[in-house]
Enzyme design. Structure first.
Site, PDB file in Angstrom:
ATOM      1  N   LYS A 170       7.221  -3.624  10.575  1.00 19.70           N
ATOM      2  CA  LYS A 170       5.885  -3.289  11.034  1.00 19.70           C
ATOM      3  C   LYS A 170       5.602  -4.081  12.294  1.00 19.70           C
ATOM      4  O   LYS A 170       5.573  -5.311  12.276  1.00 19.70           O
ATOM      5  CB  LYS A 170       4.871  -3.635   9.942  1.00 19.70           C
ATOM      6  CG  LYS A 170       3.446  -3.359  10.337  1.00 19.70           C
ATOM      7  CD  LYS A 170       2.516  -3.511   9.165  1.00 19.70           C
ATOM      8  CE  LYS A 170       1.074  -3.309   9.588  1.00 19.70           C
ATOM      9  NZ  LYS A 170       0.164  -3.463   8.468  1.00 19.70           N
ATOM     10  N   LYS A 180       7.091   1.335  11.255  1.00 24.74           N
ATOM     11  CA  LYS A 180       5.736   1.655  11.687  1.00 24.74           C
ATOM     12  C   LYS A 180       5.391   0.909  12.955  1.00 24.74           C
ATOM     13  O   LYS A 180       5.679  -0.272  13.016  1.00 24.74           O
ATOM     14  CB  LYS A 180       4.823   1.247  10.536  1.00 24.74           C
ATOM     15  CG  LYS A 180       3.367   1.278  10.796  1.00 24.74           C
ATOM     16  CD  LYS A 180       2.654   0.676   9.632  1.00 24.74           C
ATOM     17  CE  LYS A 180       1.192   0.625  10.027  1.00 24.74           C
ATOM     18  NZ  LYS A 180       0.412  -0.213   9.223  1.00 24.74           N
TER      19      LYS A 180
HETATM   20  C1  PBG Z   1      -2.989  -3.052   6.736  1.00 22.45           C
HETATM   21  C2  PBG Z   1      -2.514  -1.806   7.377  1.00 22.45           C
HETATM   22  C3  PBG Z   1      -2.717  -1.377   8.709  1.00 22.45           C
HETATM   23  C4  PBG Z   1      -2.146  -0.113   8.790  1.00 22.45           C
HETATM   24  C5  PBG Z   1      -1.608   0.178   7.554  1.00 22.45           C
HETATM   25  N1  PBG Z   1      -1.827  -0.889   6.700  1.00 22.45           N
HETATM   26  C6  PBG Z   1      -3.446  -1.998   9.837  1.00 22.45           C
HETATM   27  C7  PBG Z   1      -3.000  -3.244  10.463  1.00 22.45           C
HETATM   28  O1  PBG Z   1      -1.950  -3.800  10.152  1.00 22.45           O
HETATM   29  O2  PBG Z   1      -3.762  -3.727  11.288  1.00 22.45           O
HETATM   30  C8  PBG Z   1      -2.192   0.745  10.017  1.00 22.45           C
HETATM   31  C9  PBG Z   1      -2.176   2.206   9.762  1.00 22.45           C
HETATM   32  C10 PBG Z   1      -2.641   3.053  10.893  1.00 22.45           C
HETATM   33  O3  PBG Z   1      -2.918   2.593  12.025  1.00 22.45           O
HETATM   34  O4  PBG Z   1      -2.744   4.271  10.665  1.00 22.45           O
HETATM   35  N2  PBG Z   1      -2.268  -4.191   7.062  1.00 22.45           N
HETATM   36 ZN    ZN Z   2      -3.282  -6.105   6.502  1.00 22.34          ZN
END
Ligand code: PBG
Ligand code: ZN
Length: 324
Positions: free
Chosen positions: A197, A250
């Site tokens: 991520k 992601k």
């Molecule tokens: C929570 C999370 C996030 C997303 C999924 N789980 C946001 C972040 O990390 O700030 C992002 C999903 C999206 O942008 O559609 N940690």
């Molecule tokens: Zn988070």
């Protein structure tokens, strides 16, 4: 002289839709799509998210409406995000038995028993500072966060989650969650790890929808630098060692090379998340008449499949499934 024009004409196989379908290398099925759902407190709510046209925040009593539309379109899984009643320093509403996601799990299980319920396991929606773990001064403390994530995951499993998906990027969280699930009698509950991520500008609209914008700083001390791919493979290896059953990359479209590398480096199902910013960009351009939404959505989804995703999380799930 094999392989030379005019004997060889690749266009022969592109001449008709029938032929193009036979030789198509990559396909997308509705079962491969996962619809994200935002759940909020209250009753009778279906609140528009301005930066994500077409996406809404649902109260528990109405969330099955949207999930049912997905199910009818052939989408068999949803991933739940909760906006809690109240936030505090440790995000304690994340593991309450009557928490927002826990309530939604029970409601969806009753309304749609065949729907696969995935939960996002993280603290950022629940902490008053908006970070994905507890703080030690201004920094996010890794090890004290692990027990809290584990409690949240067990609480989700108890409320009926079929799969838990940790998205926090703390080190060691897959192992912590796995042992807590096993100890609580949920050895059969799989973990879909957000293994790779990146710290991305493409999460902006999501943070409106989930009300999880950090109150200070950013997430770069725990989410990955978009410049790195070897590090992605290291994160992947660690999560697999710790017991991840499935892994995720992601955002999707800006990391197709990473997705391909992850696909080649492991033997578990690989998911990709077409995130909120990817959704918003397509919606905005389409609303201006600059691109054809359906066409671009299908093109991005097939590219994500081609790069190696077995599973795609996307806010376009319902529309895309209807076109499959
Ligand atoms: C929570 C999370 C996030 C997303 C999924 N789980 C946001 C972040 O990390 O700030 C992002 C999903 C999206 O942008 O559609 N940690
Ligand atoms: Zn988070």
């Amino acid at each position: 002289m094999a392989g030379r024009f005019p004997a060889v004409r690749p266009r022969r196989l592109r001449a008709t839709d029938r032929l193009r379908r036979i030789v198509r290398e990559t396909r997308l099925a509705p079962e491969q799509l996962v619809l994200p759902l935002f759940v909020v407190p209250g009753r009778g709510k279906a609140l528009d998210v301005p930066s994500m046209p077409g996406v809404r925040q649902w109260s528990v009593d109405r969330v099955a409406e949207e999930a049912g539309r997905a199910f009818d379109a052939g989408v068999r899984s949803v991933i739940l995000f909760g906006v809690p009643e109240a936030k505090d320093a440790s995000g304690s509403h994340a593991w309450r038995e009557d928490g927002i996601v826990q309530q939604a799990l029970r409601a969806l299980r009753t309304a749609l028993p065949e729907l696969t319920l995935i939960t996002d396991v993280c603290l950022c929606e629940y902490t008053d500072h908006g970070h994905c773990g507890v703080l030690d001064g201004q920094s996010v403390a890794n090890d004290p966060t692990l027990a809290l994530l584990a409690k949240e995951a067990v609480s989700h499993a108890r409320a009926g989650a079929d799969v838990v998906a940790p998205s926090d990027m703390m080190d060691g969280r897959v192992a912590a969650i796995r042992s807590a699930l096993d100890a609580a009698g949920f050895a059969g509950t799989p973990i879909l790890s957000y293994a790779v991520k990146y710290a991305s500008g493409l999460y902006g609209p999501f943070r409106d929808a989930a009300q999880s914008t950090p109150a200070f700083g950013d997430r770069r001390s725990y989410q990955m630098d978009p410049a790195n791919v070897r590090e992605a493979l290291r994160e992947l290896a660690l999560d697999l060692e710790e017991g991840a059953d499935m892994v995720m990359v992601k955002p999707a479209l800006s990391n197709l090379d990473v997705l391909a590398a992850v696909r080649a480096a492991c033997h578990v199902p690989v998911a990709a998340y077409q995130v909120s910013g990817e959704y918003a960009m397509i919606k905005a351009a389409a609303a201006n008449g600059w691109i054809d939404e359906a066409r671009v959505v299908d093109e991005t989804l097939i590219a994500i499949r081609r790069a190696g995703a077995d599973i795609i999380l996307t806010y376009f799930a319902i529309d895309a499934a209807r076109r499959c």
